[in-house]
Design a protein around this motif. Structure first.
Motif, PDB file in Angstrom:
ATOM      1  N   ASP A 105     -32.874 -25.121  10.461  1.00  0.00           N
ATOM      2  CA  ASP A 105     -31.547 -25.186   9.848  1.00  0.00           C
ATOM      3  C   ASP A 105     -31.482 -26.324   8.828  1.00  0.00           C
ATOM      4  OD1 ASP A 105     -30.636 -23.044  11.395  1.00  0.00           O
ATOM      5  OD2 ASP A 105     -29.940 -24.375  12.992  1.00  0.00           O
ATOM      6  N   PHE A 106     -32.099 -27.474   9.172  1.00  0.00           N
ATOM      7  CA  PHE A 106     -32.165 -28.588   8.230  1.00  0.00           C
ATOM      8  C   PHE A 106     -32.940 -28.167   6.979  1.00  0.00           C
ATOM      9  CE2 PHE A 106     -31.283 -31.077  12.012  1.00  0.00           C
ATOM     10  CZ  PHE A 106     -30.514 -32.121  11.535  1.00  0.00           C
ATOM     11  N   GLN A 107     -34.059 -27.484   7.185  1.00  0.00           N
ATOM     12  CA  GLN A 107     -34.884 -27.061   6.060  1.00  0.00           C
ATOM     13  C   GLN A 107     -34.111 -26.129   5.132  1.00  0.00           C
ATOM     14  OE1 GLN A 107     -38.190 -25.830   8.639  1.00  0.00           O
ATOM     15  NE2 GLN A 107     -39.483 -27.154   7.375  1.00  0.00           N
ATOM     16  N   PHE A 108     -33.383 -25.191   5.688  1.00  0.00           N
ATOM     17  CA  PHE A 108     -32.567 -24.301   4.870  1.00  0.00           C
ATOM     18  C   PHE A 108     -31.529 -25.096   4.093  1.00  0.00           C
ATOM     19  CE2 PHE A 108     -28.790 -21.762   4.162  1.00  0.00           C
ATOM     20  CZ  PHE A 108     -29.319 -20.698   3.435  1.00  0.00           C
ATOM     21  N   LYS A 109     -30.862 -26.019   4.779  1.00  0.00           N
ATOM     22  CA  LYS A 109     -29.793 -26.797   4.152  1.00  0.00           C
ATOM     23  C   LYS A 109     -30.315 -27.632   2.986  1.00  0.00           C
ATOM     24  CE  LYS A 109     -25.758 -29.063   3.972  1.00  0.00           C
ATOM     25  NZ  LYS A 109     -24.410 -28.663   4.196  1.00  0.00           N
ATOM     26  N   VAL A 110     -31.452 -28.326   3.172  1.00  0.00           N
ATOM     27  CA  VAL A 110     -31.929 -29.187   2.083  1.00  0.00           C
ATOM     28  C   VAL A 110     -32.388 -28.376   0.884  1.00  0.00           C
ATOM     29  CG1 VAL A 110     -32.532 -31.118   3.591  1.00  0.00           C
ATOM     30  CG2 VAL A 110     -34.291 -29.487   2.945  1.00  0.00           C
ATOM     31  N   ARG A 111     -32.827 -27.165   1.112  1.00  0.00           N
ATOM     32  CA  ARG A 111     -33.250 -26.325  -0.020  1.00  0.00           C
ATOM     33  C   ARG A 111     -32.052 -25.651  -0.703  1.00  0.00           C
ATOM     34  NH1 ARG A 111     -37.961 -25.230   3.527  1.00  0.00           N
ATOM     35  NH2 ARG A 111     -39.720 -26.208   2.478  1.00  0.00           N
ATOM     36  N   ALA A 112     -30.971 -25.422   0.020  1.00  0.00           N
ATOM     37  CA  ALA A 112     -29.787 -24.763  -0.533  1.00  0.00           C
ATOM     38  C   ALA A 112     -28.686 -25.768  -0.870  1.00  0.00           C
ATOM     39  CB  ALA A 112     -29.256 -23.742   0.474  1.00  0.00           C
ATOM     40  N   TYR A 113     -28.931 -27.022  -0.614  1.00  0.00           N
ATOM     41  CA  TYR A 113     -27.975 -28.105  -0.754  1.00  0.00           C
ATOM     42  C   TYR A 113     -27.539 -28.266  -2.209  1.00  0.00           C
ATOM     43  CZ  TYR A 113     -26.387 -32.929   0.311  1.00  0.00           C
ATOM     44  OH  TYR A 113     -25.679 -34.078   0.500  1.00  0.00           O
ATOM     45  N   SER A 114     -26.287 -28.571  -2.421  1.00  0.00           N
ATOM     46  CA  SER A 114     -25.781 -28.744  -3.785  1.00  0.00           C
ATOM     47  C   SER A 114     -26.427 -29.943  -4.477  1.00  0.00           C
ATOM     48  CB  SER A 114     -24.263 -28.889  -3.777  1.00  0.00           C
ATOM     49  OG  SER A 114     -23.884 -30.054  -3.085  1.00  0.00           O
ATOM     50  N   HIS A 115     -26.989 -30.858  -3.705  1.00  0.00           N
ATOM     51  CA  HIS A 115     -27.685 -32.015  -4.264  1.00  0.00           C
ATOM     52  C   HIS A 115     -29.188 -31.868  -4.030  1.00  0.00           C
ATOM     53  CE1 HIS A 115     -23.953 -34.046  -5.103  1.00  0.00           C
ATOM     54  NE2 HIS A 115     -23.562 -33.825  -3.869  1.00  0.00           N
ATOM     55  N   PHE A 116     -29.722 -30.700  -4.302  1.00  0.00           N
ATOM     56  CA  PHE A 116     -31.143 -30.429  -4.072  1.00  0.00           C
ATOM     57  C   PHE A 116     -32.032 -31.420  -4.816  1.00  0.00           C
ATOM     58  CE2 PHE A 116     -35.134 -28.183  -5.017  1.00  0.00           C
ATOM     59  CZ  PHE A 116     -35.582 -28.015  -3.717  1.00  0.00           C
ATOM     60  N   ASP A 117     -31.513 -32.033  -5.874  1.00  0.00           N
ATOM     61  CA  ASP A 117     -32.285 -33.013  -6.625  1.00  0.00           C
ATOM     62  C   ASP A 117     -32.674 -34.217  -5.772  1.00  0.00           C
ATOM     63  OD1 ASP A 117     -29.442 -33.497  -6.702  1.00  0.00           O
ATOM     64  OD2 ASP A 117     -29.836 -35.129  -8.110  1.00  0.00           O
ATOM     65  N   ARG A 118     -32.008 -34.412  -4.652  1.00  0.00           N
ATOM     66  CA  ARG A 118     -32.363 -35.511  -3.744  1.00  0.00           C
ATOM     67  C   ARG A 118     -33.678 -35.251  -3.016  1.00  0.00           C
ATOM     68  NH1 ARG A 118     -26.516 -37.139  -1.106  1.00  0.00           N
ATOM     69  NH2 ARG A 118     -25.554 -37.706  -3.068  1.00  0.00           N
ATOM     70  N   VAL A 119     -34.080 -33.992  -2.928  1.00  0.00           N
ATOM     71  CA  VAL A 119     -35.362 -33.634  -2.315  1.00  0.00           C
ATOM     72  C   VAL A 119     -36.403 -33.765  -3.425  1.00  0.00           C
ATOM     73  CG1 VAL A 119     -36.633 -31.888  -1.020  1.00  0.00           C
ATOM     74  CG2 VAL A 119     -34.155 -32.054  -0.778  1.00  0.00           C
ATOM     75  N   ARG A 120     -36.838 -35.004  -3.649  1.00  0.00           N
ATOM     76  CA  ARG A 120     -37.697 -35.306  -4.785  1.00  0.00           C
ATOM     77  C   ARG A 120     -39.134 -34.834  -4.597  1.00  0.00           C
ATOM     78  NH1 ARG A 120     -35.030 -39.763  -3.386  1.00  0.00           N
ATOM     79  NH2 ARG A 120     -36.893 -40.903  -2.838  1.00  0.00           N
ATOM     80  N   TYR A 121     -39.558 -34.668  -3.352  1.00  0.00           N
ATOM     81  CA  TYR A 121     -40.929 -34.256  -3.050  1.00  0.00           C
ATOM     82  C   TYR A 121     -40.885 -33.148  -2.004  1.00  0.00           C
ATOM     83  CZ  TYR A 121     -41.606 -38.820  -5.146  1.00  0.00           C
ATOM     84  OH  TYR A 121     -41.544 -39.895  -6.000  1.00  0.00           O
ATOM     85  N   GLU A 122     -41.822 -32.236  -2.074  1.00  0.00           N
ATOM     86  CA  GLU A 122     -41.835 -31.097  -1.154  1.00  0.00           C
ATOM     87  C   GLU A 122     -41.927 -31.540   0.313  1.00  0.00           C
ATOM     88  OE1 GLU A 122     -41.350 -27.385   0.228  1.00  0.00           O
ATOM     89  OE2 GLU A 122     -41.072 -28.016  -1.844  1.00  0.00           O
TER      90      GLU A 122
END
Length: 104
Positions: A12-29
């Motif tokens: 669920d966390f993985q889905f959220k960080v990929r669909a998150y409105s601030h996806f730019d915060r996930v700077r690295y895979e």
């Protein structure tokens, strides 16, 4: 209490960080891997490796100060405490998710 990342499962966390409105915060895979997410939950640190919100340097340094980890249920919502079996993954000591990597 704000619970936009209060999930029972790592997936669920993985889905959220990929669909998150601030996806730019996930700077690295690696920041979307189960290992990274579970480690951040165990550490109690920011999922995105960001500093806490602050509007002055004084406030930032105050927020970054030594904050001891708590093993108590102080300041938790009454509903959460009354339904602790249902929400044990949100309580102290319940941070390892059911679908966490095997070494946690």
């Amino acid at each position: 209490w704000h619970c936009s990342f209060c999930f029972r499962y790592i997936s669920d966390f993985q889905f959220k960080v990929r669909a998150y409105s601030h996806f730019d915060r996930v700077r690295y895979e690696y920041m979307a891997t189960a290992e990274w997410i579970q480690q951040k939950l165990c550490d109690g640190s920011d999922l995105f490796g960001m500093f806490p919100e602050a509007y002055t340097f004084k406030d930032l340094f105050h927020r970054l100060g030594n904050i001891p980890k708590s093993g108590t249920a102080l300041h938790l919502p009454k509903f959460l405490l009354e339904n602790r079996e249902r929400f044990k993954f949100l309580l102290p000591g319940g941070y390892v998710r059911d679908d966490a990597p095997k070494y946690f």
